[in-house]
Design a protein around this motif. Structure first.
Motif, PDB file in Angstrom:
ATOM      1  N   UNK A 145       0.827  -1.202   0.000  1.00  0.00           N
ATOM      2  CA  UNK A 145       0.000   0.000   0.000  1.00  0.00           C
ATOM      3  C   UNK A 145       0.867   1.260   0.000  1.00  0.00           C
ATOM      4  N   UNK A 146       0.264   2.354  -0.486  1.00  0.00           N
ATOM      5  CA  UNK A 146       0.937   3.651  -0.415  1.00  0.00           C
ATOM      6  C   UNK A 146      -0.052   4.668   0.117  1.00  0.00           C
ATOM      7  N   UNK A 147       0.479   5.789   0.601  1.00  0.00           N
ATOM      8  CA  UNK A 147      -0.352   6.778   1.279  1.00  0.00           C
ATOM      9  C   UNK A 147      -1.082   7.708   0.323  1.00  0.00           C
ATOM     10  N   UNK A 155       7.459   8.430  -1.967  1.00  0.00           N
ATOM     11  CA  UNK A 155       7.215   7.510  -0.852  1.00  0.00           C
ATOM     12  C   UNK A 155       7.831   6.136  -1.106  1.00  0.00           C
ATOM     13  N   UNK A 156       7.776   5.661  -2.355  1.00  0.00           N
ATOM     14  CA  UNK A 156       8.203   4.298  -2.690  1.00  0.00           C
ATOM     15  C   UNK A 156       9.428   4.276  -3.612  1.00  0.00           C
ATOM     16  N   UNK A 161      13.224   1.433  -7.262  1.00  0.00           N
ATOM     17  CA  UNK A 161      14.595   1.204  -7.732  1.00  0.00           C
ATOM     18  C   UNK A 161      14.931  -0.278  -7.667  1.00  0.00           C
ATOM     19  N   UNK A 162      14.556  -0.927  -6.577  1.00  0.00           N
ATOM     20  CA  UNK A 162      14.829  -2.366  -6.446  1.00  0.00           C
ATOM     21  C   UNK A 162      14.081  -3.164  -7.519  1.00  0.00           C
ATOM     22  N   UNK A 163      12.845  -2.803  -7.795  1.00  0.00           N
ATOM     23  CA  UNK A 163      12.073  -3.492  -8.837  1.00  0.00           C
ATOM     24  C   UNK A 163      12.727  -3.309 -10.205  1.00  0.00           C
ATOM     25  N   UNK A 164      13.182  -2.097 -10.498  1.00  0.00           N
ATOM     26  CA  UNK A 164      13.823  -1.832 -11.778  1.00  0.00           C
ATOM     27  C   UNK A 164      15.101  -2.649 -11.925  1.00  0.00           C
ATOM     28  N   UNK A 165      15.890  -2.722 -10.883  1.00  0.00           N
ATOM     29  CA  UNK A 165      17.122  -3.512 -10.937  1.00  0.00           C
ATOM     30  C   UNK A 165      16.829  -5.008 -11.045  1.00  0.00           C
ATOM     31  N   UNK A 182       1.566   8.908 -12.172  1.00  0.00           N
ATOM     32  CA  UNK A 182       2.122   9.388 -10.901  1.00  0.00           C
ATOM     33  C   UNK A 182       3.637   9.234 -10.780  1.00  0.00           C
ATOM     34  N   UNK A 183       4.267   8.458 -11.664  1.00  0.00           N
ATOM     35  CA  UNK A 183       5.733   8.313 -11.621  1.00  0.00           C
ATOM     36  C   UNK A 183       6.437   9.278 -12.579  1.00  0.00           C
TER      37      UNK A 183
END
Length: 254
Positions: A145-147, A155-156, A161-165, A182-183
């Motif tokens: 979840x995000x706020x 926020x994330x 970054x971890x997902x992209x790598x 939103x990105x």
């Protein structure tokens, strides 16, 4: 050059993110005009919401009128894109299509990284809609979840970054697309932390829209994107009904 930047959801803060990133990418002399949907959903995340957003996008294009050189439907799944190309004479660019085609020019396979698991099925269908399944290495999405939708990229950021790598290391992606309005703008902030090119969809869409505006392609008068003939338009907004009935003045290129 005047380009319409159309956000088919109701979150004005997301429109602001889109405009800021798009403005940075635009050429000198390009004017971006941003519009936010007055009704619909805060952000489009499902097939049903995409159908709603697509209809709203068509209405917004009709209401904007014929004074633009090109328009961008600024939602990553490209809601309403093919319908818009059927109806309107000026070039219409989709956020997802522009990002994916740009990615194909800098690598063999691209991965899509996004901020919500609910988006993945719709994005898979968007890839297929554009005939790019063989160029897509996979879709990775946040599973938490995000706020706030307007603050999700800050926020994330670390998780994204971890997902992209992971897409590079495990899916063998040559290019990563950070998807979802939103990105917008995040790619420029984190590009040094990913070992392959990052594509910011709104930046790609603005540049693609500029190119098409310069090329001035004719409106199709044959084939699958020719404008459909007149038919009953009861219940449609007056501007959109006018387009469908051929009473609009947006006939450049005919």
């Amino acid at each position: 050059m005047k380009i319409l930047l159309l956000n088919p959801n109701t979150t004005a803060e997301v429109t602001g993110l889109l405009y800021a990133a798009g403005h940075r990418a635009a050429s000198p002399g390009t004017e971006l005009v941003a519009m936010t949907a007055r009704r619909g959903v805060p952000y489009i995340a499902t097939r049903a919401e995409a159908q709603i957003g697509g209809a709203i996008a068509l209405e917004m294009l009709a209401e904007a009128g014929p004074s633009f050189d090109a328009a961008i439907i600024a939602a990553f799944g490209d809601p309403g894109l093919f319908g818009a190309r059927e109806l309107f004479a000026f070039p219409i660019v989709g956020l997802a299509e522009a990002a994916m085609l740009t990615a194909c020019m800098v690598g063999r396979k691209f991965a899509i990284v996004t901020f919500s698991r609910t988006l993945a099925p719709w994005y898979e269908e968007c890839v297929a809609m554009h005939g790019l399944e063989k160029r897509c290495a996979g879709i990775r999405a946040l599973d938490e979840a995000f706020q706030s939708i307007s603050d999700v990229q800050s926020e994330k950021e670390e998780v994204l970054v971890r997902l992209a790598n992971a897409a590079v290391e495990q899916d063998q992606a040559d290019v990563v697309i950070l998807s979802g309005a939103p990105l917008s703008g995040l790619a420029d902030k984190i590009k040094d932390r990913i070992p392959v090119p990052l594509i910011d969809p709104i930046s790609a869409a603005v540049r693609q829209a500029e190119t098409l505006a310069v090329l001035k392609p004719l409106k199709a008068r044959a084939g699958t994107f020719q404008r459909p003939g007149p038919k009953p338009t009861i219940g449609l907004s007056e501007p959109l009904a006018a387009v469908i009935e051929h009473r609009d003045t947006n006939e450049r290129g005919r």
